[in-house]
Motif scaffolding. Structure first.
Motif, PDB file in Angstrom:
ATOM      1  N   HIS A   1       0.836  -1.060  -0.199  1.00  0.00           N
ATOM      2  CA  HIS A   1      -0.006  -0.056  -0.049  1.00  0.00           C
ATOM      3  C   HIS A   1       0.922   1.263  -0.042  1.00  0.00           C
ATOM      4  N   LEU A   2       0.427   2.347  -0.664  1.00  0.00           N
ATOM      5  CA  LEU A   2       1.186   3.586  -0.724  1.00  0.00           C
ATOM      6  C   LEU A   2       1.189   4.277   0.797  1.00  0.00           C
ATOM      7  N   VAL A   3       2.207   4.608   1.216  1.00  0.00           N
ATOM      8  CA  VAL A   3       2.174   5.341   2.493  1.00  0.00           C
ATOM      9  C   VAL A   3       2.605   7.098   2.235  1.00  0.00           C
ATOM     10  N   VAL A   4       1.709   7.824   2.805  1.00  0.00           N
ATOM     11  CA  VAL A   4       2.321   9.378   2.388  1.00  0.00           C
ATOM     12  C   VAL A   4       2.667   9.919   3.581  1.00  0.00           C
ATOM     13  N   LEU A   5       4.019  10.296   3.827  1.00  0.00           N
ATOM     14  CA  LEU A   5       4.468  10.752   5.057  1.00  0.00           C
ATOM     15  C   LEU A   5       4.698  12.229   4.941  1.00  0.00           C
ATOM     16  N   ASP A   6       5.035  12.689   6.455  1.00  0.00           N
ATOM     17  CA  ASP A   6       5.388  14.191   6.223  1.00  0.00           C
ATOM     18  C   ASP A   6       4.365  15.262   5.789  1.00  0.00           C
ATOM     19  N   ALA A   7       3.792  15.518   6.410  1.00  0.00           N
ATOM     20  CA  ALA A   7       2.658  16.917   6.200  1.00  0.00           C
ATOM     21  C   ALA A   7       3.010  18.254   6.446  1.00  0.00           C
ATOM     22  N   GLY A   8       4.560  18.643   6.221  1.00  0.00           N
ATOM     23  CA  GLY A   8       4.775  19.723   6.522  1.00  0.00           C
ATOM     24  C   GLY A   8       4.345  20.727   5.562  1.00  0.00           C
ATOM     25  N   PHE A   9       4.419  20.312   4.431  1.00  0.00           N
ATOM     26  CA  PHE A   9       3.914  21.130   3.232  1.00  0.00           C
ATOM     27  C   PHE A   9       2.702  20.887   2.869  1.00  0.00           C
ATOM     28  N   VAL A  10       1.664  21.132   3.622  1.00  0.00           N
ATOM     29  CA  VAL A  10       0.244  20.905   3.358  1.00  0.00           C
ATOM     30  C   VAL A  10      -0.466  22.290   3.534  1.00  0.00           C
ATOM     31  N   ILE A  11      -1.266  22.571   2.474  1.00  0.00           N
ATOM     32  CA  ILE A  11      -2.091  23.827   2.317  1.00  0.00           C
ATOM     33  C   ILE A  11      -3.505  23.689   2.338  1.00  0.00           C
ATOM     34  N   ARG A  12      -4.345  24.384   2.774  1.00  0.00           N
ATOM     35  CA  ARG A  12      -5.708  24.419   2.861  1.00  0.00           C
ATOM     36  C   ARG A  12      -6.122  25.591   1.834  1.00  0.00           C
ATOM     37  N   LEU A  13      -6.841  24.931   0.671  1.00  0.00           N
ATOM     38  CA  LEU A  13      -7.264  25.911  -0.135  1.00  0.00           C
ATOM     39  C   LEU A  13      -8.597  26.515   0.109  1.00  0.00           C
ATOM     40  N   PRO A  14      -8.735  27.919   0.062  1.00  0.00           N
ATOM     41  CA  PRO A  14      -9.894  28.691   0.164  1.00  0.00           C
ATOM     42  C   PRO A  14     -10.973  27.958  -0.659  1.00  0.00           C
ATOM     43  N   ASP A  15     -12.319  27.836  -0.386  1.00  0.00           N
ATOM     44  CA  ASP A  15     -13.086  26.971  -1.062  1.00  0.00           C
ATOM     45  C   ASP A  15     -13.605  27.753  -2.535  1.00  0.00           C
ATOM     46  N   ALA A  16     -13.455  28.756  -2.531  1.00  0.00           N
ATOM     47  CA  ALA A  16     -13.578  29.480  -3.872  1.00  0.00           C
ATOM     48  C   ALA A  16     -12.434  29.084  -4.746  1.00  0.00           C
ATOM     49  N   VAL A  17     -11.278  28.941  -4.369  1.00  0.00           N
ATOM     50  CA  VAL A  17     -10.156  28.774  -5.141  1.00  0.00           C
ATOM     51  C   VAL A  17     -10.180  27.161  -5.550  1.00  0.00           C
ATOM     52  N   ARG A  18     -10.476  26.488  -4.452  1.00  0.00           N
ATOM     53  CA  ARG A  18     -10.775  25.027  -4.626  1.00  0.00           C
ATOM     54  C   ARG A  18     -11.914  24.769  -5.902  1.00  0.00           C
ATOM     55  N   ARG A  19     -12.879  25.426  -5.826  1.00  0.00           N
ATOM     56  CA  ARG A  19     -14.057  25.263  -6.816  1.00  0.00           C
ATOM     57  C   ARG A  19     -13.377  25.771  -8.175  1.00  0.00           C
ATOM     58  N   SER A  20     -12.672  27.027  -8.139  1.00  0.00           N
ATOM     59  CA  SER A  20     -12.487  27.566  -9.356  1.00  0.00           C
ATOM     60  C   SER A  20     -11.438  26.454 -10.187  1.00  0.00           C
ATOM     61  N   PHE A  21     -10.485  26.179  -9.199  1.00  0.00           N
ATOM     62  CA  PHE A  21      -9.341  25.050  -9.874  1.00  0.00           C
ATOM     63  C   PHE A  21     -10.180  23.783 -10.570  1.00  0.00           C
ATOM     64  N   ALA A  22     -11.138  23.237  -9.846  1.00  0.00           N
ATOM     65  CA  ALA A  22     -11.858  22.181 -10.097  1.00  0.00           C
ATOM     66  C   ALA A  22     -12.379  22.487 -11.692  1.00  0.00           C
TER      67      ALA A  22
END
Length: 437
Positions: free
Chosen positions: A293-314
């Protein structure tokens, strides 16, 4: 004076700026000398900027902020020669560990206001990065954990680098031809995201969010943090044993395809559904466990997109997949941070429509995100549009994995793999009427 104030004192900035300038100048002179020597010998190209070993030495000497840049470049095997990317790949986990007594002092200081929580602690790191080291430990109640410890002194260096680059961005903004560029906004967004890697309490929270958001993926694993044991200088999480670093040559074709689709599904879930995005999925943060299984480590560079940005990018991504370049152009216009008075919006829509038509439905071996992004940004500059800086983060997360994807499976279709996630999130934005096009 506050801690930040002490870190940013003028003498420290002057010394750091002098050091960075001296290292860069020495490297430039060495490259120039190497190029000149090569030409005298009849080698027109020479090694110069293609000398990956030299880049490793320079970036390592410059410190953690610049090592992060090298880590990103190491994933771009589709754009850079192996002579550059192979040495740079060592930057993902080959940093020299601090002296043991400095690590011990830092950990003891982190828990000075509470009872010591560990029955055992392995002071020799099992992994070593530019910002932190990772150690095995056993808690008093017998849990096997990994403890990420912030490097002593790294905060001061990175804050000084941030201040120096902010000054450089300000200077660029004074150049007449560049005055319209939102350098300060871009620097605050991207540089601020890098600085947030120093906030270990935020990282523990990001790790918990990623684990919850990706819990529905049976083949993706994120270690659970132990919030009660985390501090400002440490992140404590469950220890995942028997992790294996993977490379394309280590896996058969079916497994490579499965890995690629697992990575893409996870990152599309982050980008289009959750808005909590891991922007640093280089091979140093991706492993297999004993169940493959794929293991994802190190959450140092994690950002939270504003909802408007997330929707626009999608919306942008799904319309690109559908080949609707006009709608892609309108989304970029509506979400722009700045529109010049002399902008040519119709010219921009036309240019982006042509670009999307060229790339719609391309497989990973044919689709080049870096070149697509470059042409998109060029269109924006030419026609007087300046994107919201937050758009850098979704692009960064995709750019980091693109190099790996191309190496593992050149036949995967980036856009087709995104469609199931995009359909789940909501109905894509549509143009008001075809008459407007």
């Amino acid at each position: 004076m506050t801690i930040t104030g002490r870190l940013l004192r003028l003498p420290g900035l002057v010394l750091r700026g002098s050091w960075v300038g001296a290292v860069v100048l020495a490297h430039a002179l060495a490259v120039a000398a190497s190029t000149a020597t090569a030409r005298l010998r009849g080698d027109a190209a020479g090694r110069g900027l293609r000398d990956g070993e030299r880049w490793v030495r320079v970036l390592t000497r410059l410190g953690p902020s610049y090592i992060k840049i090298g880590q990103l470049l190491s994933t771009r095997r589709d754009l850079l020669p192996d002579a550059v990317t192979t040495p740079l790949a060592r930057l993902t986990d080959s940093a020299r560990p601090p002296r043991r007594r400095r690590v011990a002092r830092a950990v003891r200081r982190a828990y000075r206001d509470r009872p010591w929580p560990f029955r055992e602690f392995r002071w020799e790191p099992v992994a070593c990065g530019s910002i932190a080291t990772v150690h095995e430990a056993v808690t008093l109640d017998g849990r096997h954990v990994a403890v990420k410890v912030r490097r002593p002194g790294v905060a001061g260096v990175m804050w000084r680098d941030f201040t120096l680059t902010a000054a450089a961005m300000t200077a660029l903004g004074l150049v007449p031809r560049l005055r319209r560029m939102p350098f300060k906004l871009m620097h605050d967004q991207v540089g601020g995201a890098i600085l947030r890697q120093l906030d270990f309490r935020a990282e523990a929270g990001a790790l918990a969010s990623l684990r919850a958001n990706l819990s529905g993926f049976g083949n993706v694993r994120v270690p659970a943090p132990l919030p009660e044991l985390c501090t400002d200088e440490t992140v404590v999480m469950e220890y995942v044993p028997d992790l294996t670093r993977f490379a394309p040559g280590d896996l058969d074709a079916d497994t490579r395809r499965a890995v690629v689709r697992a990575v893409l599904a996870a990152i599309y879930e982050m980008l289009f559904v959750d808005g909590v995005v891991h922007c640093d999925l280089h091979p140093g943060n991706l492993y297999f466990d004993r169940r493959a299984h794929l293991v994802v480590l190190d959450a140092g560079f994690v950002i939270r997109l504003p909802d408007a940005v997330r929707r626009s990018f999608a919306d942008f991504f799904i319309n690109m997949a559908l080949g609707d370049g006009w709608m892609c152009g309108q989304i970029v216009i509506d979400s722009a941070a700045q529109v010049a008075e002399d902008s040519d919006l119709e010219g921009f829509r036309t240019g982006l429509r042509e670009l999307v038509a060229e790339t719609s439905g391309a497989k990973s071996g044919e689709f080049d995100l870096a070149r697509f992004a470059g042409r998109l940004f060029d269109l924006q500059r030419r026609f007087g549009l300046f994107p919201a800086p937050e758009f850098a983060f979704p692009l960064l997360s995709l750019l980091v994995i693109e190099g790996m994807i191309k190496g593992f499976d050149s036949d995967v279709d980036f856009q087709a793999e995104a469609m199931p996630v995009l359909r789940r999130r909501n109905t894509p934005r549509a143009a008001e009427s075809t008459a407007e096009r």
